[in-house]
Write a protein that holds these residues in place. Sequence first.
Motif, PDB file in Angstrom:
ATOM      1  N   UNK A 125      17.365 -78.454 -54.123  1.00 58.97           N
ATOM      2  CA  UNK A 125      18.708 -77.891 -53.923  1.00 58.97           C
ATOM      3  C   UNK A 125      19.317 -77.558 -55.274  1.00 58.97           C
ATOM      4  N   UNK A 126      20.139 -76.520 -55.304  1.00 60.87           N
ATOM      5  CA  UNK A 126      20.841 -76.227 -56.551  1.00 60.87           C
ATOM      6  C   UNK A 126      21.850 -77.327 -56.859  1.00 60.87           C
ATOM      7  N   UNK A 127      22.395 -77.358 -58.062  1.00 63.27           N
ATOM      8  CA  UNK A 127      23.359 -78.409 -58.414  1.00 63.27           C
ATOM      9  C   UNK A 127      24.623 -78.335 -57.562  1.00 63.27           C
ATOM     10  N   UNK A 128      25.473 -79.324 -57.738  1.00 62.46           N
ATOM     11  CA  UNK A 128      26.677 -79.472 -56.930  1.00 62.46           C
ATOM     12  C   UNK A 128      27.643 -78.299 -57.111  1.00 62.46           C
ATOM     13  N   UNK A 129      27.694 -77.706 -58.315  1.00 59.15           N
ATOM     14  CA  UNK A 129      28.627 -76.610 -58.522  1.00 59.15           C
ATOM     15  C   UNK A 129      28.062 -75.291 -57.993  1.00 59.15           C
ATOM     16  N   UNK A 130      28.961 -74.384 -57.681  1.00 58.79           N
ATOM     17  CA  UNK A 130      28.586 -73.083 -57.130  1.00 58.79           C
ATOM     18  C   UNK A 130      28.685 -72.036 -58.241  1.00 58.79           C
ATOM     19  N   UNK A 131      27.536 -71.638 -58.776  1.00 60.00           N
ATOM     20  CA  UNK A 131      27.498 -70.722 -59.912  1.00 60.00           C
ATOM     21  C   UNK A 131      28.160 -69.381 -59.586  1.00 60.00           C
ATOM     22  N   UNK A 158      38.484 -66.786 -68.677  1.00 61.63           N
ATOM     23  CA  UNK A 158      39.157 -67.932 -68.054  1.00 61.63           C
ATOM     24  C   UNK A 158      38.712 -68.023 -66.603  1.00 61.63           C
ATOM     25  N   UNK A 159      39.043 -69.123 -65.960  1.00 61.87           N
ATOM     26  CA  UNK A 159      38.624 -69.352 -64.582  1.00 61.87           C
ATOM     27  C   UNK A 159      39.817 -69.759 -63.730  1.00 61.87           C
ATOM     28  N   UNK A 160      39.780 -69.369 -62.483  1.00 62.20           N
ATOM     29  CA  UNK A 160      40.869 -69.711 -61.571  1.00 62.20           C
ATOM     30  C   UNK A 160      40.860 -71.214 -61.290  1.00 62.20           C
ATOM     31  N   UNK A 161      42.034 -71.748 -61.008  1.00 58.23           N
ATOM     32  CA  UNK A 161      42.178 -73.182 -60.736  1.00 58.23           C
ATOM     33  C   UNK A 161      41.328 -73.637 -59.545  1.00 58.23           C
ATOM     34  N   UNK A 162      41.070 -72.737 -58.618  1.00 54.18           N
ATOM     35  CA  UNK A 162      40.319 -73.137 -57.418  1.00 54.18           C
ATOM     36  C   UNK A 162      38.887 -73.596 -57.729  1.00 54.18           C
ATOM     37  N   UNK A 163      38.375 -73.292 -58.935  1.00 54.83           N
ATOM     38  CA  UNK A 163      37.018 -73.730 -59.282  1.00 54.83           C
ATOM     39  C   UNK A 163      37.034 -74.916 -60.253  1.00 54.83           C
ATOM     40  N   UNK A 164      38.173 -75.576 -60.348  1.00 61.98           N
ATOM     41  CA  UNK A 164      38.313 -76.709 -61.254  1.00 61.98           C
ATOM     42  C   UNK A 164      37.233 -77.767 -61.032  1.00 61.98           C
ATOM     43  N   UNK A 165      36.958 -78.115 -59.790  1.00 61.75           N
ATOM     44  CA  UNK A 165      35.947 -79.136 -59.513  1.00 61.75           C
ATOM     45  C   UNK A 165      34.551 -78.652 -59.890  1.00 61.75           C
ATOM     46  N   UNK A 172      30.134 -82.436 -66.387  1.00 61.08           N
ATOM     47  CA  UNK A 172      29.455 -83.697 -66.053  1.00 61.08           C
ATOM     48  C   UNK A 172      27.951 -83.571 -66.191  1.00 61.08           C
ATOM     49  N   UNK A 173      27.398 -82.469 -65.681  1.00 62.84           N
ATOM     50  CA  UNK A 173      25.937 -82.289 -65.747  1.00 62.84           C
ATOM     51  C   UNK A 173      25.483 -82.085 -67.176  1.00 62.84           C
ATOM     52  N   UNK A 174      26.291 -81.425 -67.974  1.00 63.32           N
ATOM     53  CA  UNK A 174      25.915 -81.164 -69.364  1.00 63.32           C
ATOM     54  C   UNK A 174      25.811 -82.475 -70.117  1.00 63.32           C
TER      55      UNK A 174
END
Length: 174
Positions: A125-131, A158-165, A172-174
Motif C-alpha cells: 500500500x502507498x503511505x498514509x499521505x495522499x500525494x 504553499x498548501x491548503x489547510x485541508x492537507x495539513x495532516x 513524520x515519514x521523513x
Amino acid sequence: GHGPFSHMFEHFVHDVGEATGDERKKKYSHEDMSETLLRYLIERNGIDLDAHFSEASATSEQHLNLVVQMIKGLGDDASWDEDKFGRPEEKRFLLDIVSNARSGVDVDKLDYLVRDAMSAFGSSKPPVFDIYRIINSSRVLRRPGPRRDGSERPGEVCFQMKVLLDINEVYNMR
C-alpha cells in the motif's frame, strides 16, 4: 546523482573522504553529482537545449542553470540572480517544486517516500499521505509583509489547510 542505496551512499563517500583525507569526497553531495551528470550528458550527446525551450528570453545556459538550481533548491534568504537564471524573481517559486529548501515539501521527497514505503518496507500500500491531494492543493502565494531588506517577497509553493495532516505525515515519514 544518487549512488546505490540513495542517501546512504552519500554517507559512505563522506566516510571514505574522512578516512583518506580526500576533500572532494568529504564535500560530495548527490545534488552536485546531479549537476555534473546533467552537464556531461548534455555535452556528450550534443543536446541542443535551445531546441527544447520555447522561451526566447533566456539562453540555453540560463535554462540549464535554472534546472540545476531546481535540483539543488534555494533557501529563503538566498539571493536571486536574474542574469544567471534568465528570469525575474517572480519565477523563484519554480525552485520549490523539485527541492523545496523553504518548506521541505517537494516532489522529490514525495516520490521517494512513496517508493520507499512500497519497496524498502515491503508494503503493498502507498503511505498514509495522499500525494495527489497534496499536489492538487498546492498554490503559489506570497507571504504577507516585506522581507528584512524591505523588498517584496516572491511567491512560493504553499498548501491548503485541508492537507495539513497529509503534510504532517510527510514530515513524520521523513
